[in-house]
Scaffold this motif. Structure first.
Motif, mmCIF file in Angstrom:
data_model
loop_
_atom_site.group_PDB
_atom_site.id
_atom_site.type_symbol
_atom_site.label_atom_id
_atom_site.label_comp_id
_atom_site.label_asym_id
_atom_site.label_seq_id
_atom_site.Cartn_x
_atom_site.Cartn_y
_atom_site.Cartn_z
ATOM 1 N N ALA A 1 0.839 -1.204 0.000
ATOM 2 C CA ALA A 1 0.000 0.000 0.000
ATOM 3 C C ALA A 1 0.871 1.250 0.000
ATOM 4 C CB ALA A 1 -0.926 -0.011 1.217
ATOM 5 N N GLY A 2 1.998 1.203 0.717
ATOM 6 C CA GLY A 2 2.915 2.337 0.721
ATOM 7 C C GLY A 2 3.525 2.580 -0.648
ATOM 8 N N LEU A 3 3.879 1.502 -1.360
ATOM 9 C CA LEU A 3 4.406 1.653 -2.712
ATOM 10 C C LEU A 3 3.365 2.277 -3.639
ATOM 11 C CD1 LEU A 3 6.264 -1.775 -3.183
ATOM 12 C CD2 LEU A 3 7.275 0.450 -2.645
ATOM 13 N N ALA A 4 2.123 1.863 -3.474
ATOM 14 C CA ALA A 4 1.049 2.439 -4.289
ATOM 15 C C ALA A 4 0.878 3.929 -3.977
ATOM 16 C CB ALA A 4 -0.254 1.683 -4.041
ATOM 17 N N GLU B 1 15.541 1.086 -1.693
ATOM 18 C CA GLU B 1 14.302 0.342 -1.450
ATOM 19 C C GLU B 1 14.551 -1.080 -0.976
ATOM 20 O OE1 GLU B 1 10.337 -1.203 -3.963
ATOM 21 O OE2 GLU B 1 11.759 0.223 -4.868
ATOM 22 N N ASP B 2 15.486 -1.782 -1.605
ATOM 23 C CA ASP B 2 15.688 -3.196 -1.286
ATOM 24 C C ASP B 2 16.142 -3.423 0.147
ATOM 25 O OD1 ASP B 2 18.175 -1.954 -2.474
ATOM 26 O OD2 ASP B 2 19.043 -3.808 -1.708
ATOM 27 N N LEU B 3 16.730 -2.407 0.775
ATOM 28 C CA LEU B 3 17.201 -2.555 2.154
ATOM 29 C C LEU B 3 16.069 -2.565 3.171
ATOM 30 C CD1 LEU B 3 20.249 -0.096 2.069
ATOM 31 C CD2 LEU B 3 20.292 -2.590 1.873
ATOM 32 N N PHE B 4 14.884 -2.129 2.746
ATOM 33 C CA PHE B 4 13.783 -1.938 3.690
ATOM 34 C C PHE B 4 12.564 -2.814 3.406
ATOM 35 C CE2 PHE B 4 16.316 1.916 3.758
ATOM 36 C CZ PHE B 4 16.441 2.171 5.112
ATOM 37 N N VAL B 5 12.626 -3.652 2.389
ATOM 38 C CA VAL B 5 11.501 -4.560 2.125
ATOM 39 C C VAL B 5 11.293 -5.427 3.363
ATOM 40 C CG1 VAL B 5 10.630 -6.420 0.675
ATOM 41 C CG2 VAL B 5 12.014 -4.585 -0.338
ATOM 42 N N GLU C 1 4.368 25.595 -1.544
ATOM 43 C CA GLU C 1 3.717 24.319 -1.804
ATOM 44 C C GLU C 1 4.111 23.282 -0.752
ATOM 45 O OE1 GLU C 1 1.318 23.707 -4.249
ATOM 46 O OE2 GLU C 1 1.473 25.892 -4.092
ATOM 47 N N PRO C 2 3.274 22.266 -0.575
ATOM 48 C CA PRO C 2 3.582 21.251 0.442
ATOM 49 C C PRO C 2 4.825 20.438 0.097
ATOM 50 C CG PRO C 2 1.685 20.584 -0.864
ATOM 51 C CD PRO C 2 1.974 22.005 -1.241
ATOM 52 N N ALA C 3 5.440 19.906 1.131
ATOM 53 C CA ALA C 3 6.598 19.026 0.970
ATOM 54 C C ALA C 3 6.239 17.663 1.543
ATOM 55 C CB ALA C 3 7.812 19.616 1.688
ATOM 56 N N PHE C 4 6.883 16.621 1.013
ATOM 57 C CA PHE C 4 6.535 15.257 1.405
ATOM 58 C C PHE C 4 7.778 14.509 1.888
ATOM 59 C CE2 PHE C 4 3.378 16.708 -1.561
ATOM 60 C CZ PHE C 4 2.176 16.248 -1.029
ATOM 61 N N LYS C 5 7.559 13.624 2.851
ATOM 62 C CA LYS C 5 8.638 12.830 3.436
ATOM 63 C C LYS C 5 8.220 11.376 3.491
ATOM 64 C CE LYS C 5 10.365 14.284 7.270
ATOM 65 N NZ LYS C 5 10.443 14.789 8.659
ATOM 66 N N LEU C 6 9.212 10.511 3.457
ATOM 67 C CA LEU C 6 8.981 9.076 3.557
ATOM 68 C C LEU C 6 9.776 8.545 4.745
ATOM 69 C CD1 LEU C 6 7.648 6.657 2.030
ATOM 70 C CD2 LEU C 6 9.845 6.351 0.866
ATOM 71 N N TYR C 7 9.103 7.750 5.584
ATOM 72 C CA TYR C 7 9.754 7.121 6.725
ATOM 73 C C TYR C 7 9.860 5.616 6.479
ATOM 74 C CZ TYR C 7 8.997 11.415 9.399
ATOM 75 O OH TYR C 7 9.011 12.712 9.848
ATOM 76 N N LEU C 8 11.065 5.089 6.673
ATOM 77 C CA LEU C 8 11.323 3.669 6.484
ATOM 78 C C LEU C 8 11.844 3.067 7.780
ATOM 79 C CD1 LEU C 8 13.070 4.063 3.031
ATOM 80 C CD2 LEU C 8 10.758 3.173 3.411
ATOM 81 N N ASN C 9 11.720 1.747 7.893
ATOM 82 C CA ASN C 9 12.066 1.058 9.133
ATOM 83 C C ASN C 9 13.380 0.291 8.983
ATOM 84 O OD1 ASN C 9 12.179 -0.388 11.491
ATOM 85 N ND2 ASN C 9 10.116 -1.234 11.358
#
Length: 631
Positions: free
Chosen positions: A132-135, A155-159, A180-188
């Motif tokens: 869902a996050g990828l979508a 990407e492959d480090l966080f699958v 304009e708005p800015a966007f961020k991505l959080y990974l685990n």
């Protein structure tokens, strides 16, 4: 200096909602918000209501439609779910399990509104949420032209493959009055394996071009080792400009204020004492943050790949105040003292709240502080409380109630949390074999371990338990070649060094032995402590790490053309260390008969673990730091 203890009592006589008739007041503590909603709105509808109120309070009314549209896209996977409709997924975005959270950033110039969400699958779990996050990534790229280039590099480090991971991917949007708005991505970083979190962070930084960021992060921000300073989040701005940030978060377990100051000193924006003042203002009397760990974050941008430009402190204030009114009053005074927009905060809180502030604790989940060119910037994280409201804290304490593991459980923990997962060893493993770096490791190891037999004999002479002494004598006999002077391990090690002399660094100097000298000093202090059980504990730890390191080293040697018959020390230890770890497990059961011995052994384990980790941190800096050794 603001002292929050002095105003907790006074806060009882002040009600910031007193003159807000439009806010319904409820006397019940710990109520279920679903009972207050007759038509069961959706999460999206509740979110829009909160957004509208916050935009009005932050003087961003003109931006409301834009914020709502972004929120619609970001919540498309669950927005139509009704409040009270539960899933089996324990969402970690907000304290009450809601899949979204708001925050407001306050500085003297303007306020920002931020939204954090977790995209979720139809049947939410770690893998479906990742999909869902990828979508959502693609939706954001389509609708708002975000850049996914950096994400593609790592990407492959966080699958996600680790079933114990708490999340796989989160998204955040930041809204401003004038741009304009800015966007961020959080990974685990723990999404694949908790023990590899540090290595994942290091490799991500390297892939993204921050080649020299890791040494400082490891040696300053996370210097207490992986058990105390862990990596829960890795964040990237979804932008392609030179100001796009890469952020690393460190969770500091059982940290004192001094620990937090030391960690934040890594960043360029560090101001001595600012974190201490903030902690005292918001959580007076807290000597350590053990009930729930504080977090620091560090931001890198292009142009300086070694030192982060910004460091930020996050206090989980919901665990260190009696109720939200007390937090509000403390924060009011802090904002006033530092010329920050207290009126905006007060207005936002009044429009956001759906209950009296004294009726619960958790509307304020975190409060963060960072410096912006000598000016403080405070961010308030607001839990929507749509699923539950937590009762006020009857007693505020810095301590959490925890059951200490047994020594045997600790040994098994380190069997799973391998020293071979250290970022230095992982980097060497993923790159072509670097014989000079391996030679340097062994030279430092010789510096640290040359007195091992003497140290072990010292513990044997002082330990009272004959069962433990018997096992240690057997291990000492192994170390001394079972009576065969030609098979003394120290001699075999010297033969191995001689056998790989062609790997010697041409630029080698004695200054390159500092990591080994520091480890030697630390082990000397532990083994010669007046309580021999410290040395017993350290021995347990070193046997586990010894096995893991030897197996790693064997893999690296087998990638070369070296004749294994010339490295008998290595092949012998590959087998012997397995037996020694088994013997260590037996020792833990004997030590368990002494309460004092268990406490001292735990201390020895902790100190030896940090020393081993720091040893490899030092070698990483030598080999990959901003001024690496030449081979």
């Amino acid at each position: 200096m603001i002292n929050s203890e002095n105003i907790f009592a006074a806060s009882r006589s002040i009600d910031p909602l007193k003159n807000q008739p439009e806010i319904e007041r409820h006397s019940q503590v710990g109520f279920d918000p679903e009972q207050l909603i007759s038509n069961k709105p959706t999460y999206f509808e509740v979110g829009v209501e909160k957004i509208t109120a916050l935009c009005n309070a932050l003087d961003m009314t003109a931006k409301t439609a834009q914020v709502v549209e972004v929120f619609r896209v970001m919540t498309s996977s669950w927005g139509e779910r009704q409040i009270g409709e539960t899933t089996n997924w324990p969402c970690d975005v907000s304290d009450d399990g809601s899949p979204f959270e708001f925050s407001i950033a306050l500085d003297p110039k303007q306020a920002e509104l931020r939204i954090l969400v977790e995209a979720q699958g139809s049947d939410p779990n770690l893998q479906s949420n990742w999909q869902a996050g990828l979508a959502l990534n693609q939706d954001l790229a389509t609708h708002f032209n975000v850049s996914l280039d950096r994400f593609g590099q790592i990407e492959d480090l966080f699958v996600p493959t680790n079933p114990a991971a708490k999340f796989s991917m989160w998204h955040a949007a930041c809204f401003y009055p004038d741009k304009e708005p800015a966007f961020k991505l959080y990974l685990n970083p723990q999404a694949q394996q908790q023990s590899r979190a540090a290595a994942v962070v290091e490799e991500s930084l390297v892939r993204l071009g921050f080649l020299h960021a890791w040494p400082g992060l490891a040696e300053i921000a996370a210097q207490r080792g992986p058990d105390q300073d862990e990596f829960p989040y890795f964040s990237i701005d979804l932008a392609a400009n030179s100001k796009a940030r890469v952020k690393v978060y460190v969770r500091h377990k059982d940290a004192t204020v001094a620990d937090l100051e030391r960690a934040l000193s890594l960043a360029d924006n560090y101001v001595v004492g600012a974190a201490t003042e903030f902690c005292q203002a918001m959580a007076a009397g807290q000597s350590s943050f053990s009930a729930k760990p504080a977090i620091s974050s560090f931001s890198w941008i292009e142009g300086n790949d070694a030192t982060p430009s910004i460091g930020t402190l996050f206090l989980p204030i919901s665990s260190y105040a009696p109720d939200d009114r007390a937090v509000c009053d403390c924060l009011d005074l802090y904002l006033i003292q530092h010329s920050l927009p207290v009126a905006i905060y007060s207005s936002a809180l009044k429009t956001f709240a759906t209950r009296p502030l004294e009726a619960g604790m958790g509307m304020h989940s975190y409060i963060s502080l960072r410096q912006e060119k000598q000016q403080r910037r405070v961010t308030v994280y607001l839990n929507p409380e749509v699923n539950a409201v937590r009762s006020p804290n009857a007693k505020v304490t810095s301590q959490s109630v925890r059951c200490l593991p047994s020594l045997e459980e600790i040994v098994w923990h380190y069997e799973n949390y391998s020293i071979a997962d250290h970022p230095f060893l992982q980097r060497l493993q993923r790159e072509p074999v670097n014989q000079q770096h391996i030679w340097l490791i062994l030279m430092n190891l010789r510096e640290a371990a040359s007195h091992f037999s003497r140290r072990l004999a010292n513990i044997i002479a002082r330990i009272d338990d004959e069962r433990i002494r018997c096992i240690l004598v057997k291990e000492l006999n192994d170390e001394l070649g079972s009576g065969n002077i030609e098979r003394i391990h120290r001699k075999l090690f010297e033969q191995m060094i001689t056998g790989i002399d062609s790997w010697r660094m041409k630029s080698f100097t004695n200054e390159m032995l500092v990591p080994g000298k520091k480890l030697n000093q630390c082990l000397e202090e532990i083994y010669l402590d007046s309580n021999p059980y410290l040395g017993v504990g350290a021995g347990l730890m070193m046997e586990v790490h010894g096995k893991q390191f030897t197996l790693w080293l064997g893999q690296e040697f087998r990638k070369t053309t070296v004749d294994l018959s010339t490295v008998l020390w290595l092949t012998l230890h590959e087998e012997l260390e397995i037996d020694h770890v088994d013997e260590s497990l037996v020792i833990t059961r004997f030590v368990a008969d002494s309460e004092e011995g268990v406490a001292a052994a735990r201390q020895g384990i902790d100190r030896a673990c940090v020393a081993s980790w720091s040893f490899l941190d030092g070698l990483y800096r030598l080999c990959y730091g901003a001024s690496p050794v030449t081979v």
